[in-house]
Design a protein around this motif. Structure first.
Motif, PDB file in Angstrom:
ATOM      1  N   ALA A  38       0.834  -1.200   0.000  1.00 43.19           N
ATOM      2  CA  ALA A  38       0.000   0.000   0.000  1.00 43.19           C
ATOM      3  C   ALA A  38       0.868   1.250   0.000  1.00 43.19           C
ATOM      4  N   GLY A  39       0.402   2.286  -0.682  1.00 40.24           N
ATOM      5  CA  GLY A  39       1.114   3.553  -0.698  1.00 40.24           C
ATOM      6  C   GLY A  39       1.069   4.240   0.655  1.00 40.24           C
ATOM      7  N   ALA A  40       1.946   5.226   0.812  1.00 35.40           N
ATOM      8  CA  ALA A  40       2.060   5.907   2.103  1.00 35.40           C
ATOM      9  C   ALA A  40       0.782   6.624   2.496  1.00 35.40           C
ATOM     10  N   ALA A  41      -0.012   7.057   1.503  1.00 36.72           N
ATOM     11  CA  ALA A  41      -1.229   7.808   1.802  1.00 36.72           C
ATOM     12  C   ALA A  41      -2.434   6.913   2.065  1.00 36.72           C
ATOM     13  N   VAL A  42      -2.290   5.612   1.874  1.00 35.81           N
ATOM     14  CA  VAL A  42      -3.407   4.687   2.062  1.00 35.81           C
ATOM     15  C   VAL A  42      -3.661   4.469   3.553  1.00 35.81           C
ATOM     16  N   GLU A  43      -4.901   4.542   3.954  1.00 40.49           N
ATOM     17  CA  GLU A  43      -5.293   4.325   5.340  1.00 40.49           C
ATOM     18  C   GLU A  43      -5.600   2.841   5.543  1.00 40.49           C
ATOM     19  N   ILE A  44      -4.960   2.218   6.518  1.00 38.25           N
ATOM     20  CA  ILE A  44      -5.179   0.806   6.813  1.00 38.25           C
ATOM     21  C   ILE A  44      -5.797   0.703   8.200  1.00 38.25           C
ATOM     22  N   VAL A  45      -6.992   0.110   8.270  1.00 39.44           N
ATOM     23  CA  VAL A  45      -7.717   0.069   9.534  1.00 39.44           C
ATOM     24  C   VAL A  45      -8.132  -1.355   9.857  1.00 39.44           C
ATOM     25  N   HIS A  46      -8.323  -1.596  11.123  1.00 37.42           N
ATOM     26  CA  HIS A  46      -8.847  -2.900  11.554  1.00 37.42           C
ATOM     27  C   HIS A  46     -10.347  -2.950  11.307  1.00 37.42           C
ATOM     28  N   GLY A  47     -10.803  -4.073  10.787  1.00 33.57           N
ATOM     29  CA  GLY A  47     -12.227  -4.312  10.621  1.00 33.57           C
ATOM     30  C   GLY A  47     -12.481  -5.787  10.465  1.00 33.57           C
ATOM     31  N   ASP A  48     -13.661  -6.213  10.849  1.00 36.92           N
ATOM     32  CA  ASP A  48     -13.993  -7.633  10.803  1.00 36.92           C
ATOM     33  C   ASP A  48     -15.444  -7.771  10.357  1.00 36.92           C
ATOM     34  N   PHE A  49     -15.675  -8.587   9.331  1.00 34.52           N
ATOM     35  CA  PHE A  49     -17.039  -8.784   8.845  1.00 34.52           C
ATOM     36  C   PHE A  49     -17.981  -9.244   9.946  1.00 34.52           C
ATOM     37  N   SER A  50     -17.459  -9.979  10.906  1.00 30.69           N
ATOM     38  CA  SER A  50     -18.308 -10.523  11.966  1.00 30.69           C
ATOM     39  C   SER A  50     -18.567  -9.536  13.096  1.00 30.69           C
ATOM     40  N   ASP A  51     -17.993  -8.343  13.005  1.00 33.35           N
ATOM     41  CA  ASP A  51     -18.139  -7.334  14.055  1.00 33.35           C
ATOM     42  C   ASP A  51     -18.825  -6.091  13.477  1.00 33.35           C
ATOM     43  N   PRO A  52     -20.156  -5.997  13.561  1.00 33.33           N
ATOM     44  CA  PRO A  52     -20.865  -4.850  12.980  1.00 33.33           C
ATOM     45  C   PRO A  52     -20.368  -3.518  13.497  1.00 33.33           C
ATOM     46  N   GLY A  53     -19.946  -3.493  14.758  1.00 35.70           N
ATOM     47  CA  GLY A  53     -19.441  -2.248  15.322  1.00 35.70           C
ATOM     48  C   GLY A  53     -18.210  -1.737  14.602  1.00 35.70           C
ATOM     49  N   SER A  54     -17.342  -2.641  14.197  1.00 35.06           N
ATOM     50  CA  SER A  54     -16.135  -2.225  13.483  1.00 35.06           C
ATOM     51  C   SER A  54     -16.469  -1.744  12.078  1.00 35.06           C
ATOM     52  N   LEU A  55     -17.509  -2.309  11.459  1.00 29.64           N
ATOM     53  CA  LEU A  55     -17.859  -1.945  10.088  1.00 29.64           C
ATOM     54  C   LEU A  55     -18.351  -0.507   9.990  1.00 29.64           C
ATOM     55  N   ALA A  56     -19.068  -0.041  11.001  1.00 28.41           N
ATOM     56  CA  ALA A  56     -19.590   1.330  10.957  1.00 28.41           C
ATOM     57  C   ALA A  56     -18.455   2.333  10.827  1.00 28.41           C
ATOM     58  N   GLY A  57     -17.399   2.152  11.591  1.00 27.41           N
ATOM     59  CA  GLY A  57     -16.261   3.057  11.509  1.00 27.41           C
ATOM     60  C   GLY A  57     -15.491   2.906  10.216  1.00 27.41           C
ATOM     61  N   VAL A  58     -15.323   1.669   9.774  1.00 32.43           N
ATOM     62  CA  VAL A  58     -14.580   1.405   8.543  1.00 32.43           C
ATOM     63  C   VAL A  58     -15.260   2.064   7.348  1.00 32.43           C
ATOM     64  N   LEU A  59     -16.586   2.057   7.310  1.00 30.17           N
ATOM     65  CA  LEU A  59     -17.340   2.528   6.153  1.00 30.17           C
ATOM     66  C   LEU A  59     -17.619   4.026   6.176  1.00 30.17           C
ATOM     67  N   ARG A  60     -17.250   4.710   7.224  1.00 28.46           N
ATOM     68  CA  ARG A  60     -17.543   6.143   7.317  1.00 28.46           C
ATOM     69  C   ARG A  60     -16.832   6.905   6.195  1.00 28.46           C
ATOM     70  N   GLY A  61     -17.596   7.620   5.390  1.00 26.25           N
ATOM     71  CA  GLY A  61     -17.021   8.416   4.315  1.00 26.25           C
ATOM     72  C   GLY A  61     -16.723   7.651   3.041  1.00 26.25           C
ATOM     73  N   VAL A  62     -17.018   6.348   3.018  1.00 31.17           N
ATOM     74  CA  VAL A  62     -16.720   5.507   1.848  1.00 31.17           C
ATOM     75  C   VAL A  62     -17.846   5.615   0.826  1.00 31.17           C
ATOM     76  N   ARG A  63     -17.482   5.717  -0.445  1.00 30.94           N
ATOM     77  CA  ARG A  63     -18.472   5.768  -1.522  1.00 30.94           C
ATOM     78  C   ARG A  63     -18.416   4.544  -2.428  1.00 30.94           C
ATOM     79  N   THR A  64     -17.248   3.902  -2.531  1.00 32.26           N
ATOM     80  CA  THR A  64     -17.076   2.743  -3.413  1.00 32.26           C
ATOM     81  C   THR A  64     -16.331   1.662  -2.650  1.00 32.26           C
ATOM     82  N   VAL A  65     -16.749   0.391  -2.823  1.00 36.42           N
ATOM     83  CA  VAL A  65     -16.165  -0.730  -2.078  1.00 36.42           C
ATOM     84  C   VAL A  65     -15.774  -1.847  -3.035  1.00 36.42           C
ATOM     85  N   PHE A  66     -14.608  -2.431  -2.782  1.00 33.74           N
ATOM     86  CA  PHE A  66     -14.268  -3.720  -3.375  1.00 33.74           C
ATOM     87  C   PHE A  66     -14.528  -4.772  -2.320  1.00 33.74           C
TER      88      PHE A  66
END
Length: 283
Positions: A38-66
């Motif tokens: 990943a490039g230096a400007a890429v943000e890498i965050v913890h998230g887990d599909f099985s943890d809905p609480g983590s997904l809310a933070g991960v998806l904040r501000g996201v418009r497109t998903v792979f």
């Protein structure tokens, strides 16, 4: 912002390397320390599909998903709900070519069909990527090639229009960053159908050493797969291999060259770029 899941997997890590530097990118990973390339400007965050609480933070501000998920669970359903709630506009999902085969009723294919439908009715824009088998699956032979000069596989004469993962990643990046992919399904194959026997011969030529192909019986294949996967996934893989033996995976699709403006990569080219994994022969 683009969110990339599965960034430590076969396609995800290639996607991460190819996203243009001017794109705002976030990577979700259960273990952020495993993410590479990943490039230096890429943000890498913890998230887990099985943890809905983590997904809310991960998806904040996201418009497109792979979106890349593993077979057998309910990861897609929870993630799609969270993405819709977070205001995501477009999801590019990695699926499988078998979904389009009416004869394919194995567990993995049924799971992919269900998850494709969840995305279609989600209200978000979607793009479905349906690759054939990855050429990189041949890396599972690397140990026996190095130690014994042998490739062991089930149904060695079965032809498969396998695809270079780098081509899948390049198509993915286009779908994430360009207009015109919403509501489309892209079937992704290589330029020709090749069998495991033919792949063995090509590897032998590139390595400049003799290699022998040894066909596994279904029983031996089941035992070998059972060391890596749960029993229900093993049976699904064996069912899929049987369809391959009947010719279900040999068709070549023209989507990769149409989207990329060049021929799809061959197995020979992929293998030549990865010879180090197989021992480099006597070069």
């Amino acid at each position: 912002m683009i969110l990339v899941t599965g960034a430590t997997g076969t396609i995800g890590r290639e996607v991460v390397r190819r996203i243009p530097a001017d794109q705002e990118v976030r990577i979700m990973a259960r273990d952020p320390g495993r993410v590479t390339g990943a490039g230096a400007a890429v943000e890498i965050v913890h998230g887990d599909f099985s943890d809905p609480g983590s997904l809310a933070g991960v998806l904040r501000g996201v418009r497109t998903v792979f979106l890349v998920t593993n077979p057998g669970g309910d990861d897609d359903a929870g993630f799609i709900r969270a993405a819709r709630s977070a205001g995501v506009r477009h999801v590019v999902k990695l699926s499988a070519a078998a979904v389009a085969d009416s004869r394919a009723e194995d567990l993995i294919t049924r799971w992919q069909r269900r998850n494709e439908e969840l995305l279609r009715v989600s209200g978000m824009e979607w793009t479905l990527l349906r690759p054939r088998a990855f050429m990189s699956n041949a890396l599972s032979w690397a140990g026996s090639i190095r130690s014994d000069g042998v490739v062991r596989a089930l149904y060695g004469a079965s032809s498969n229009a396998c695809v270079d993962p780098r081509d899948v990643a390049e198509v993915t990046v286009r779908a994430l960053t360009e207009d015109g992919h919403a509501g489309r399904t892209h079937t992704l194959t290589g330029p020709e159908a090749v069998s495991a026997v033919e792949q063995t011969a090509q590897l032998a030529e590139l390595l400049r050493r003799p290699l022998r192909f040894e066909e596994l019986s279904p029983e031996r294949a089941r035992a070998a797969l059972g060391a890596r996967y749960p029993a229900d996934i093993v049976e699904a893989l064996l069912e899929s291999a049987e369809r391959g033996r009947e010719g279900a995976k040999a068709a070549v699709d023209g989507t990769v060259p149409a989207l990329l403006g060049r021929p799809a990569g061959t197995f020979r080219r992929w293998a030549g770029d990865h010879l180090g994994a197989f021992g480099n022969g006597d070069r």
